[in-house]
Design a protein around this motif. Structure first.
Motif, PDB file in Angstrom:
ATOM      1  N   ASP A  64       9.406  54.235  58.208  1.00  0.00           N
ATOM      2  CA  ASP A  64       9.887  55.808  58.701  1.00  0.00           C
ATOM      3  C   ASP A  64      10.979  56.192  58.004  1.00  0.00           C
ATOM      4  O   ASP A  64      12.221  55.537  58.485  1.00  0.00           O
ATOM      5  CB  ASP A  64      10.022  55.610  60.225  1.00  0.00           C
ATOM      6  N   PRO A  65      11.187  57.177  57.339  1.00  0.00           N
ATOM      7  CA  PRO A  65      12.602  57.769  56.512  1.00  0.00           C
ATOM      8  C   PRO A  65      13.796  57.996  57.618  1.00  0.00           C
ATOM      9  O   PRO A  65      14.898  57.994  57.340  1.00  0.00           O
ATOM     10  CB  PRO A  65      12.071  59.153  55.949  1.00  0.00           C
ATOM     11  N   GLN A  66      13.445  58.278  58.815  1.00  0.00           N
ATOM     12  CA  GLN A  66      14.425  58.286  59.766  1.00  0.00           C
ATOM     13  C   GLN A  66      15.281  57.211  60.201  1.00  0.00           C
ATOM     14  O   GLN A  66      16.357  57.242  60.505  1.00  0.00           O
ATOM     15  CB  GLN A  66      13.872  59.025  60.999  1.00  0.00           C
ATOM     16  N   GLY A  67      14.675  56.044  59.647  1.00  0.00           N
ATOM     17  CA  GLY A  67      15.359  54.858  60.095  1.00  0.00           C
ATOM     18  C   GLY A  67      16.471  54.697  58.866  1.00  0.00           C
ATOM     19  O   GLY A  67      16.962  53.530  59.237  1.00  0.00           O
ATOM     20  N   ARG A  68      16.579  55.239  57.968  1.00  0.00           N
ATOM     21  CA  ARG A  68      17.738  55.161  57.282  1.00  0.00           C
ATOM     22  C   ARG A  68      19.275  55.404  57.837  1.00  0.00           C
ATOM     23  O   ARG A  68      20.053  54.657  57.428  1.00  0.00           O
ATOM     24  CB  ARG A  68      17.634  55.834  55.808  1.00  0.00           C
ATOM     25  N   ASP A  69      19.071  56.098  58.917  1.00  0.00           N
ATOM     26  CA  ASP A  69      20.381  56.399  59.535  1.00  0.00           C
ATOM     27  C   ASP A  69      20.629  55.608  60.649  1.00  0.00           C
ATOM     28  O   ASP A  69      19.803  55.550  61.835  1.00  0.00           O
ATOM     29  CB  ASP A  69      20.227  58.014  60.296  1.00  0.00           C
ATOM     30  N   PRO A  70      21.524  54.820  60.620  1.00  0.00           N
ATOM     31  CA  PRO A  70      21.767  53.694  61.658  1.00  0.00           C
ATOM     32  C   PRO A  70      21.837  54.296  63.089  1.00  0.00           C
ATOM     33  O   PRO A  70      21.888  53.584  64.087  1.00  0.00           O
ATOM     34  CB  PRO A  70      22.947  52.974  61.205  1.00  0.00           C
ATOM     35  N   ASN A  71      22.076  55.569  63.102  1.00  0.00           N
ATOM     36  CA  ASN A  71      22.650  56.211  64.405  1.00  0.00           C
ATOM     37  C   ASN A  71      21.238  56.841  64.942  1.00  0.00           C
ATOM     38  O   ASN A  71      21.234  57.445  66.068  1.00  0.00           O
ATOM     39  CB  ASN A  71      23.600  57.231  64.187  1.00  0.00           C
ATOM     40  N   PHE A  72      20.397  56.824  64.133  1.00  0.00           N
ATOM     41  CA  PHE A  72      18.965  57.332  64.514  1.00  0.00           C
ATOM     42  C   PHE A  72      18.424  56.654  65.937  1.00  0.00           C
ATOM     43  O   PHE A  72      18.260  55.406  65.786  1.00  0.00           O
ATOM     44  CB  PHE A  72      17.900  57.534  63.605  1.00  0.00           C
ATOM     45  N   PRO A  73      18.176  57.271  67.106  1.00  0.00           N
ATOM     46  CA  PRO A  73      17.315  56.386  68.037  1.00  0.00           C
ATOM     47  C   PRO A  73      16.188  55.510  67.912  1.00  0.00           C
ATOM     48  O   PRO A  73      15.562  56.022  67.218  1.00  0.00           O
ATOM     49  CB  PRO A  73      17.170  57.543  69.274  1.00  0.00           C
ATOM     50  N   ALA A  74      16.597  54.256  68.185  1.00  0.00           N
ATOM     51  CA  ALA A  74      15.279  53.240  67.918  1.00  0.00           C
ATOM     52  C   ALA A  74      14.089  53.744  68.584  1.00  0.00           C
ATOM     53  O   ALA A  74      13.051  53.570  67.962  1.00  0.00           O
ATOM     54  CB  ALA A  74      16.025  51.858  68.091  1.00  0.00           C
ATOM     55  N   SER A  75      14.448  54.167  69.750  1.00  0.00           N
ATOM     56  CA  SER A  75      13.038  54.642  70.528  1.00  0.00           C
ATOM     57  C   SER A  75      12.312  55.669  69.889  1.00  0.00           C
ATOM     58  O   SER A  75      11.064  55.812  70.246  1.00  0.00           O
ATOM     59  CB  SER A  75      13.525  55.001  71.970  1.00  0.00           C
ATOM     60  N   ARG A  76      12.772  56.344  68.791  1.00  0.00           N
ATOM     61  CA  ARG A  76      12.160  57.503  68.153  1.00  0.00           C
ATOM     62  C   ARG A  76      11.489  57.207  66.984  1.00  0.00           C
ATOM     63  O   ARG A  76      11.111  57.822  66.336  1.00  0.00           O
ATOM     64  CB  ARG A  76      13.122  58.972  68.216  1.00  0.00           C
ATOM     65  N   LEU A  77      11.918  55.981  66.379  1.00  0.00           N
ATOM     66  CA  LEU A  77      11.356  55.554  65.195  1.00  0.00           C
ATOM     67  C   LEU A  77       9.868  55.288  65.409  1.00  0.00           C
ATOM     68  O   LEU A  77       9.414  54.892  66.162  1.00  0.00           O
ATOM     69  CB  LEU A  77      12.095  54.327  64.718  1.00  0.00           C
ATOM     70  N   GLY A  78       9.136  55.696  64.247  1.00  0.00           N
ATOM     71  CA  GLY A  78       7.787  55.536  64.219  1.00  0.00           C
ATOM     72  C   GLY A  78       7.318  56.846  64.194  1.00  0.00           C
ATOM     73  O   GLY A  78       5.909  56.965  64.121  1.00  0.00           O
ATOM     74  N   THR A  79       7.976  57.915  64.294  1.00  0.00           N
ATOM     75  CA  THR A  79       7.474  59.272  64.358  1.00  0.00           C
ATOM     76  C   THR A  79       7.446  60.280  63.270  1.00  0.00           C
ATOM     77  O   THR A  79       7.161  61.121  63.285  1.00  0.00           O
ATOM     78  CB  THR A  79       8.219  59.911  65.374  1.00  0.00           C
ATOM     79  N   GLY A  80       8.286  59.606  62.163  1.00  0.00           N
ATOM     80  CA  GLY A  80       8.476  60.398  61.002  1.00  0.00           C
ATOM     81  C   GLY A  80       7.661  60.046  59.814  1.00  0.00           C
ATOM     82  O   GLY A  80       7.018  58.813  59.553  1.00  0.00           O
ATOM     83  N   GLY A  81       7.647  60.903  58.641  1.00  0.00           N
ATOM     84  CA  GLY A  81       7.122  60.595  57.354  1.00  0.00           C
ATOM     85  C   GLY A  81       7.839  61.163  56.353  1.00  0.00           C
ATOM     86  O   GLY A  81       8.677  61.885  56.649  1.00  0.00           O
TER      87      GLY A  81
END
Length: 246
Positions: free
Chosen positions: A119-136
């Protein structure tokens, strides 16, 4: 009791499968095409969808090395049997998309299942872990999410079947170390998220697109924890087989 343990295992594994489905890509339509009718053979080819015309394609094989926790994981990517799915992965690796991304889901209990990331959103260490898995992957050229069709070649078939699950055994099964694309309930919704199987998972066969196998470093995969990152990903062989201009 043993029967209670079996029920618990079945329920947990069902929930784990749902996690692959529900978090494969961003929210979209869940309309799925009907499976083949009883008695129909998946060896009958399904035409390649028109939307694949502008997608990368791997004409042959390639080798990708992921570095996780300082150790290499080598993946043999199979473009002979999954050309669009393999081409998408190799292209994203070549663009550096996976560098720094987190493994946001690791399922080992009650038995080994998968590690999932991409998930590309996971590159940001401040991105909420609960929302990972929703991005492409957002394609810079189109400013929209790249999505690829479900692509599964039946064993013994000459071409993959597209945009629907298959009932026949696949050419690329979910054996331990298989690398496959995560998706939402829509068959044609895979983007950049992938998973590596921690055990033989034949109940996933025909529903998710395997495109390669770990050939070295499964001991590294076995040690991945939720939150670990892909330090680097590179194509070490076969980049000449990647076709990006259609």
């Amino acid at each position: 009791m043993m029967w209670l343990q079996r029920i618990r295992t079945s329920l947990v594994m069902g929930m784990a499968i749902a996690l692959i489905v529900l978090t494969g890509c961003s929210v979209q339509s869940d309309v799925a095409q009907a499976p083949p009718e009883d008695g129909a053979s998946d060896l009958m080819e399904t035409p390649m969808p028109a939307q694949t015309a502008n997608l990368p394609r791997l004409n042959g094989e390639a080798t990708v090395q992921l570095t996780v926790n300082g150790s290499p994981i080598v993946i043999q990517v199979n473009g002979n049997d999954a050309p669009i799915t393999a081409g998408n992965f190799v292209d994203l690796v070549n663009q550096g998309v996976y560098n720094g991304l987190v493994f946001h889901r690791v399922v080992r209990d009650p038995q080994p299942f998968v590690v999932q990331g991409g998930d590309p959103q996971g590159r940001d260490p401040n991105f909420p872990a609960s929302r990972l898995g929703t991005g492409g992957f957002i394609d810079p050229a189109t400013q929209s999410e790249r999505r690829i069709p479900l692509e599964i070649k039946p064993a013994g078939g000459s071409e993959p079947v597209y945009s629907r699950p298959i009932a026949d055994p696949p050419e690329l099964p979910h054996t331990r170390g298989a690398v496959a694309m995560a998706r939402s309930q829509s068959p044609d919704s895979a983007s950049s998220q992938f998973y590596i199987t921690l055990a033989d998972l034949d109940f996933l066969d025909g529903n998710y697109a395997v495109f390669g196998y770990v050939t070295s470093g499964m001991e590294v995969v076995d040690q991945i924890q939720q939150g670990d990152r892909i330090e680097s990903a590179e194509v070490t062989e076969g980049i000449d087989n990647l076709q990006t201009d259609q």
